[in-house]
Enzyme design. Structure first.
Site, mmCIF file in Angstrom:
data_model
loop_
_atom_site.group_PDB
_atom_site.id
_atom_site.type_symbol
_atom_site.label_atom_id
_atom_site.label_comp_id
_atom_site.label_asym_id
_atom_site.label_seq_id
_atom_site.Cartn_x
_atom_site.Cartn_y
_atom_site.Cartn_z
ATOM 1 N N GLN A 180 0.787 -1.136 0.041
ATOM 2 C CA GLN A 180 0.082 0.111 -0.022
ATOM 3 C C GLN A 180 0.862 1.411 -0.061
ATOM 4 O O GLN A 180 0.335 2.240 -0.297
ATOM 5 C CB GLN A 180 -0.990 0.102 1.317
ATOM 6 N N ASP A 220 -6.263 1.618 12.625
ATOM 7 C CA ASP A 220 -7.608 0.946 12.373
ATOM 8 C C ASP A 220 -8.506 0.815 13.774
ATOM 9 O O ASP A 220 -9.700 0.583 13.551
ATOM 10 C CB ASP A 220 -7.452 -0.641 11.921
ATOM 11 N N ASN A 230 -2.994 -1.354 13.644
ATOM 12 C CA ASN A 230 -2.737 -0.931 12.357
ATOM 13 C C ASN A 230 -2.120 -1.950 11.363
ATOM 14 O O ASN A 230 -1.785 -2.979 11.915
ATOM 15 C CB ASN A 230 -2.031 0.579 12.607
#
Lengths: 320, 320
Positions: A180, A220, A230
């Site tokens: 990502q 998260d 996370n």
């Protein structure tokens, strides 16, 4: 967010359908995915057409609009798509409450999304103060506009600082397995912010060499004591920042804080399939015999966190 | 080392040529590369047909055999191929000394290589004692037979323990950018040792969760105070092991210890090209616009090291 020179968003509702930038195709191709049904929307969340806790929340509220005729089933389907993102549960419950109180579902969903965008912008405004000229800042994964509809969380301070004319440099961890970091690369490239991508293994090297002045990541889920879940690898970077006396900030809206969970020990970590590690953009990088283990998230203890950048300000501890 | 069920080696000298397992092709294909000239041999080192400090040393002694007619030029060419591997300089100087003393070059080179293999086997015998039944052990990069002609350094204890019938489990870091973890995966698969590959980002997660009992890595250069250079990411794993009270061992022959260098601060780190990060097995995983920084090694401070596994025994500090 800038998309080929124009302001755009990661997802939006249009003529009874949800439109997503298809993040499985980025950074290689800019394509869009259309969800016409609840199942399409669930697929988009599960297969990571859309990713990032706040953007998943936005997808979920629009998913509730698509499935308004059977709210119980829709809520059930949406909630089971991804186990770690607290925003998902929050968003579904928000819609259930609003619809129970006779609000128009699409109006409620749009209000939720505008609220996310507004909060992210405020995270940017609050976090921007931490960015000084000539700083070099590390980020992990993508907590950018793609992950939050617009502005991002970890990247929001970068966008605000850049638009104010501050000069700084970003190191973006590649963030295996799903890379990502390349989404962060794509966003920063679109915005014109100077940066490089580095192997996840190199973050410690640059910290030790004094080339990183600050770390900002998203989250998260943040628990009552400040521990947070996370993207896998966040824990590693936090320990390394701590060891090298580098400030480590977590950027997230207050909705990411889950007061019902005391500490990170209570969070269940999702292990995902081998394909994520073994295949990149449909290309097999590992032989068929290769076995993997693939935890998607990790938990970082609050002791490694310098502060939490939220829409309400920057705090040393969760205090909501 | 086992290669498709038979004992083999990473490189050897045959009929006036150096034969290498082409490690650029592994684990996808088992192919061989033949060096007929000094330039071929330099190419093999630079382009990482052969990799790992001891195997590079072995390539260099055979390279000196190929270039015996102009030793000064050959030594110069070989020494400038890779800046970090101390074994390379050691091997070239060894050949210069031996040839000056009228030894037969090929005999001297063969003796050097047999000595490496013997030392690696002894590293295995010494390190094996540290491995208890049911242990889970992390390794980074590939410090296996491929990197050392045979046995390996970090992997040698695994091979000896496995052949003695001990049961244990290995976590192999993928080791981006070049994914040498897949070479470790290939070696362990050939040998039948239970293992998985994990993203480099996941090592901390497994350590924190109590799933890793020990870490063993190789080293490219160890300084007088015990600091060492090794594949990028080693520093990260060492800090994480330290933070989680997990023993961290460095396995290397005594020739890897460079007494002339006081500490890791004096080691120059090689930054390599973007292709290593952007391309895997000739497949582009990053867009053309992506800029990277790509340090190939990092330095780990001796304070993170539990012990050094050498052919002379396991030591808490360098003491040679």
């Amino acid at each position: 967010m800038m998309i080929n020179g124009r302001e755009g968003r990661a997802l939006w509702f249009e003529k009874g359908k949800i439109k997503f930038i298809d993040q499985r195709k980025l950074p290689y191709k800019l394509e869009y995915y259309t969800a016409e049904t609840v199942d399409d929307c669930c697929f988009a969340i599960m297969d990571m057409v859309v990713r990032g806790a706040p953007a998943i929340g936005a997808a979920a509220v629009y998913g509730m609009v698509l499935g308004v005729n059977d709210l119980e089933k829709t809520a059930y389907k949406l909630k089971k798509t991804r186990p770690t993102a607290y925003d998902l549960f929050y968003a579904v419950d928000y819609m259930l409450d609003n619809i129970k109180n006779c609000k128009n579902p699409l109006d409620a969903a749009n209000a939720y999304v505008e609220d996310i965008v507004d909060k992210c912008h405020k995270i940017g405004l609050n976090g921007e103060i931490l960015i000084k000229n000539n700083m070099k800042i590390l980020t992990h994964c993508n907590a950018g506009a793609l992950a939050t509809v617009d502005w991002g969380t970890a990247l929001a301070p970068f966008y605000v600082a850049h638009r104010k004319g501050k000069k700084f440099f970003v190191f973006a961890d590649e963030t295996r397995p799903r890379c990502q970091g390349l989404l962060t690369d794509w966003e920063l490239e679109q915005e014109g912010i100077p940066h490089v991508v580095i192997a996840d293994n190199a973050a410690g090297f640059f910290m030790k060499n004094g080339e990183i002045d600050m770390v900002i990541t998203g989250a998260d889920r943040i628990t009552a004591n400040g521990d947070f879940a996370n993207k896998i690898g966040t824990y590693e970077k936090a320990v390394l920042a701590y060891e090298n006396d580098i400030p480590f900030y977590v950027a997230a809206p207050v909705s990411t804080f889950d007061k019902n969970i005391k500490s990170g020990d209570e969070i269940i970590i999702e292990e995902r399939g081998r394909e994520e590690l073994a295949v990149i953009n449909n290309y097999k990088i590992m032989p068929d015999y290769t076995k993997v283990r693939n935890p998607a998230f990790d938990i970082t203890n609050h002791k490694y966190v310098t502060g939490y950048i939220t829409e309400k300000g920057v705090f040393e501890k969760p205090c909501f």
